[in-house]
Write a protein that holds these residues in place. Structure first.
Motif, short mmCIF file in Angstrom:
data_model
loop_
_atom_site.label_atom_id
_atom_site.label_comp_id
_atom_site.label_asym_id
_atom_site.label_seq_id
_atom_site.Cartn_x
_atom_site.Cartn_y
_atom_site.Cartn_z
N ALA A 130 0.75 -1.07 -0.04
CA ALA A 130 -0.15 -0.15 0.06
C ALA A 130 0.63 1.15 0.09
CB ALA A 130 -1.08 0.05 1.00
N VAL A 131 1.99 1.22 0.27
CA VAL A 131 3.01 2.35 0.34
C VAL A 131 4.03 2.28 -0.43
CG1 VAL A 131 4.29 3.93 2.02
CG2 VAL A 131 2.20 2.92 2.85
N ASP A 132 4.90 1.20 -0.52
CA ASP A 132 6.00 0.78 -1.22
C ASP A 132 5.73 0.94 -2.88
OD1 ASP A 132 7.25 0.60 1.16
OD2 ASP A 132 8.00 -1.41 0.69
N THR A 133 4.55 0.55 -3.04
CA THR A 133 4.03 0.36 -4.65
C THR A 133 3.93 1.92 -5.05
OG1 THR A 133 1.92 0.35 -3.55
CG2 THR A 133 2.83 -1.78 -4.19
N HIS A 134 3.26 2.80 -4.29
CA HIS A 134 3.32 4.13 -4.53
C HIS A 134 4.74 4.51 -4.65
CE1 HIS A 134 -1.23 4.71 -3.18
NE2 HIS A 134 -1.07 3.27 -3.20
N LYS A 181 -2.42 4.70 5.21
CA LYS A 181 -3.35 5.66 4.64
C LYS A 181 -2.79 7.00 4.85
CE LYS A 181 -6.06 2.48 2.75
NZ LYS A 181 -6.15 2.47 1.40
N THR A 182 -2.32 7.13 6.25
CA THR A 182 -1.68 8.76 6.37
C THR A 182 -0.34 8.42 5.64
OG1 THR A 182 -0.75 7.68 8.73
CG2 THR A 182 -2.78 8.66 8.73
N SER A 183 0.28 7.80 5.38
CA SER A 183 1.57 7.82 4.68
C SER A 183 1.54 8.15 3.25
CB SER A 183 2.31 6.46 4.76
OG SER A 183 2.78 5.82 6.02
N VAL A 184 0.48 7.67 2.87
CA VAL A 184 -0.06 8.08 1.32
C VAL A 184 -0.17 9.71 1.33
CG1 VAL A 184 -1.91 7.68 -0.49
CG2 VAL A 184 -0.87 5.78 0.73
N ILE A 185 -0.94 10.07 2.39
CA ILE A 185 -1.57 11.46 2.61
C ILE A 185 -0.09 12.47 2.32
CG2 ILE A 185 -2.46 13.50 3.90
CD1 ILE A 185 -4.65 11.50 4.67
N ARG A 186 0.77 11.89 3.15
CA ARG A 186 2.17 12.45 3.34
C ARG A 186 3.03 12.52 1.93
NH1 ARG A 186 4.38 16.75 5.65
NH2 ARG A 186 6.68 16.63 5.88
N LEU A 187 2.92 11.35 1.46
CA LEU A 187 3.46 11.16 0.02
C LEU A 187 3.17 12.28 -0.96
CD1 LEU A 187 5.63 9.75 -1.73
CD2 LEU A 187 3.68 7.98 -2.04
N ALA A 188 1.65 12.28 -0.82
CA ALA A 188 1.26 13.43 -1.80
C ALA A 188 1.86 15.03 -1.47
CB ALA A 188 -0.15 13.60 -1.61
N ARG A 189 1.97 15.14 -0.30
CA ARG A 189 2.70 16.41 -0.04
C ARG A 189 4.14 16.52 -0.04
NH1 ARG A 189 0.85 18.28 6.02
NH2 ARG A 189 -1.02 18.21 4.91
N ILE A 190 4.70 15.53 0.01
CA ILE A 190 6.17 15.35 -0.33
C ILE A 190 6.29 15.58 -2.05
CG2 ILE A 190 8.12 13.70 -0.68
CD1 ILE A 190 7.15 12.59 1.93
N GLN A 191 5.46 14.94 -2.70
CA GLN A 191 5.68 15.04 -4.05
C GLN A 191 5.36 16.56 -4.61
OE1 GLN A 191 4.61 11.20 -6.68
NE2 GLN A 191 3.29 10.97 -4.51
N ALA A 192 4.20 17.07 -3.92
CA ALA A 192 3.95 18.45 -4.05
C ALA A 192 5.10 19.23 -4.08
CB ALA A 192 2.61 18.71 -3.40
N ALA A 193 5.81 19.20 -2.96
CA ALA A 193 6.89 20.06 -2.84
C ALA A 193 7.96 19.93 -3.77
CB ALA A 193 7.47 19.60 -1.46
N HIS A 198 8.15 22.19 -11.35
CA HIS A 198 7.84 21.74 -12.58
C HIS A 198 6.48 21.79 -13.21
CE1 HIS A 198 11.77 19.74 -12.33
NE2 HIS A 198 11.69 19.50 -11.32
N ASP A 199 5.67 22.43 -12.36
CA ASP A 199 4.33 22.85 -12.67
C ASP A 199 3.68 21.51 -12.83
OD1 ASP A 199 4.58 25.74 -12.93
OD2 ASP A 199 5.30 25.00 -15.22
N VAL A 200 3.68 20.54 -11.82
CA VAL A 200 3.04 19.46 -11.84
C VAL A 200 2.36 19.54 -10.23
CG1 VAL A 200 2.95 16.91 -11.67
CG2 VAL A 200 4.43 18.12 -13.25
N ALA A 201 1.13 18.95 -10.45
CA ALA A 201 0.33 19.23 -9.11
C ALA A 201 0.33 17.75 -8.70
CB ALA A 201 -1.04 19.57 -9.24
N ALA A 202 0.35 17.49 -6.97
CA ALA A 202 0.22 16.32 -6.64
C ALA A 202 -0.78 16.66 -5.03
CB ALA A 202 1.49 15.80 -5.83
N VAL A 203 -1.88 15.79 -5.20
CA VAL A 203 -2.90 15.77 -4.34
C VAL A 203 -2.97 14.34 -3.54
CG1 VAL A 203 -3.84 17.52 -5.21
CG2 VAL A 203 -4.89 15.36 -5.66
N ALA A 204 -3.63 14.13 -2.52
CA ALA A 204 -4.16 12.94 -1.84
C ALA A 204 -5.65 13.09 -2.12
CB ALA A 204 -3.81 13.04 -0.58
#
Length: 312
Positions: A130-134, A181-193, A198-204
C-alpha cells in the motif's frame, strides 16, 4: 461529445477494480488514453482471488470514449514498474500527464489490534503493498511528468486529514492500516513540494463509503439494487460509486488552476460541491458531513468494539 482530456495519457496503477476502475473509466470518458495496471488478468488471478481483471477495465475505458491499455504489473516489483514506464515512454513519445497511485491489496491484512498483537508479517506486507508500491511507481513515472512541465499525481487514500482527526487520538484503530493511509497523504505532500517547480500538482484524494464490487458482494446486492443493503448497514445510504471518485479526478485533471491545490488532502464530497459533478444517479453524496455529524460521536465505541477481537 466533449472529450476534455483527448490527447492526454494517464496511468492508473491499481486499476483492476473498485476506485481504480472507476477512475480509469471516467478518464476514458473524458477522452484520455489510460494505462490500466494490476496483477489480475484473464489468464492469471492475483492472491486476492477476485474475478475482476485489468482487461475488463481497459475495455470499459475504451467503451467510454477513451483508449484503454491493460498491462499486467506487480507494483511491488521495481523491475516490472520500470518496464511499464519504458513501455509508456516508447508508445506515447515520452508523454504522461496523469499518474494515479491506487494500489492497495490490503483488505485481508488489516487487523484491529494493538501493534504488539498485530501479526507482523501481515502488517509489513500491507505496507509493502500500500505504500512501497506508490513510492516505486512515482520513482519511475515522475520523470515523464516533469519533462512535460505539467500534470497531476493523485494519491488515492482512505480518509482526508479532517475526518481522520475525528478518530480518538487521531488514530484509525489498526496500526498498519493507519500508517498506510496517512503515509499516502504525506507522500502527496512530499511530491507536491518537489514537483511544484515543474508545474506538476500532487494531491491525496479520498472517496467516502465506496460501493466497490467487494462491498456490493458482501451485502448481497448489485449496483442496481444497492439500496437493499441499507437494512443491513444503515451507513450504506450515504455511499458513493467508484465513478464519483473518477469524476473527482477528471475535475482536477481538467482544472487549469489545479496547481493551487497541490499538497492538499482532498475528498470527493467537497470537490463535487466545488466543481459541480454528480454521482451516476445525479446525487452528490457527502460522506464527510454524515461522518462528522453521525459517526464521529460514536467513534470511541466503534473503535473499542473493533479492537475487542485482537486478530479480526
Amino acid at each position: 461529445m466533449n472529450f476534455p482530456l483527448a490527447g492526454h495519457v494517464a496511468l492508473v496503477a491499481g486499476g483492476t477494480r473498485g476506485g481504480g476502475r472507476g477512475i480509469a473509466i471516467e478518464l476514458g470518458a473524458a477522452g484520455a488514453t489510460v494505462y490500466v495496471t494490476g496483477r489480475s488478468t484473464r489468464a492469471v488471478k492475483s492472491d486476492l482471488g477476485r474475478p475482476e481483471t485489468i482487461e475488463d477495465t481497459a475495455e470499459y475505458v475504451t467503451a467510454a470514449g477513451g483508449a484503454g491499455i491493460a498491462v499486467q504489473c506487480d507494483h511491488t516489483d521495481a523491475h516490472q514498474v520500470k518496464n511499464l514506464i519504458n513501455r509508456i515512454t516508447a508508445e506515447q513519445d515520452g508523454r504522461l500527464d496523469i499518474l494515479v497511485n491506487d494500489v492497495w491489496g490490503g483488505d485481508a491484512l488489516v487487523h484491529w489490534a494493538p501493534l504488539w498483537q498485530h501479526p507482523l508479517e501481515d502488517g509489513l506486507t500491507l505496507l509493502h503493498r500500500a505504500v512501497d508500491t506508490h513510492l516505486i511507481t512515482s520513482h519511475f513515472a515522475l520523470p515523464l511528468l516533469t519533462a512535460g512541465r505539467a500534470g497531476l499525481v493523485v494519491e488515492v487514500t482512505d480518509g482526508d486529514e479532517a475526518t481522520n482527526a475525528l478518530f480518538p487520538d487521531g488514530y484509525r484503530g489498526s496500526p498498519f492500516f493507519d500508517l498506510a493511509k496517512t503515509s499516502v497523504i504525506r507522500l502527496a505532500r512530499i511530491q507536491a513540494a518537489e514537483l511544484r517547480r515543474h508545474d506538476v500538482a500532487a494531491v491525496a484524494l479520498t472517496p467516502g463509503f465506496l460501493r466497490s464490487e467487494a462491498v456490493l458482494e458482501h451485502l448481497g446486492v448489485t449496483e442496481e439494487t444497492w439500496r437493499d443493503g441499507i437494512g443491513e448497514d444503515p451507513h450504506f445510504a450515504y455511499s458513493e460509486t467508484p465513478a464519483f471518485l473518477g469524476r473527482a479526478v477528471v475535475a482536477l485533471a481538467t482544472d487549469p488552476d489545479v496547481l493551487s491545490k497541490t499538497g492538499q488532502s482532498l475528498a470527493t464530497w467537497n470537490l463535487a460541491e466545488e466543481y459541480g459533478f454528480t454521482d451516476t444517479d445525479g446525487s452528490q453524496p457527502h460522506w464527510g458531513r454524515y461522518f462528522r455529524h453521525t459517526l464521529a460521536p460514536q467513534l470511541d465505541t466503534i473503535v473499542d468494539e473493533l479492537t475487542q477481537d485482537p486478530v479480526r
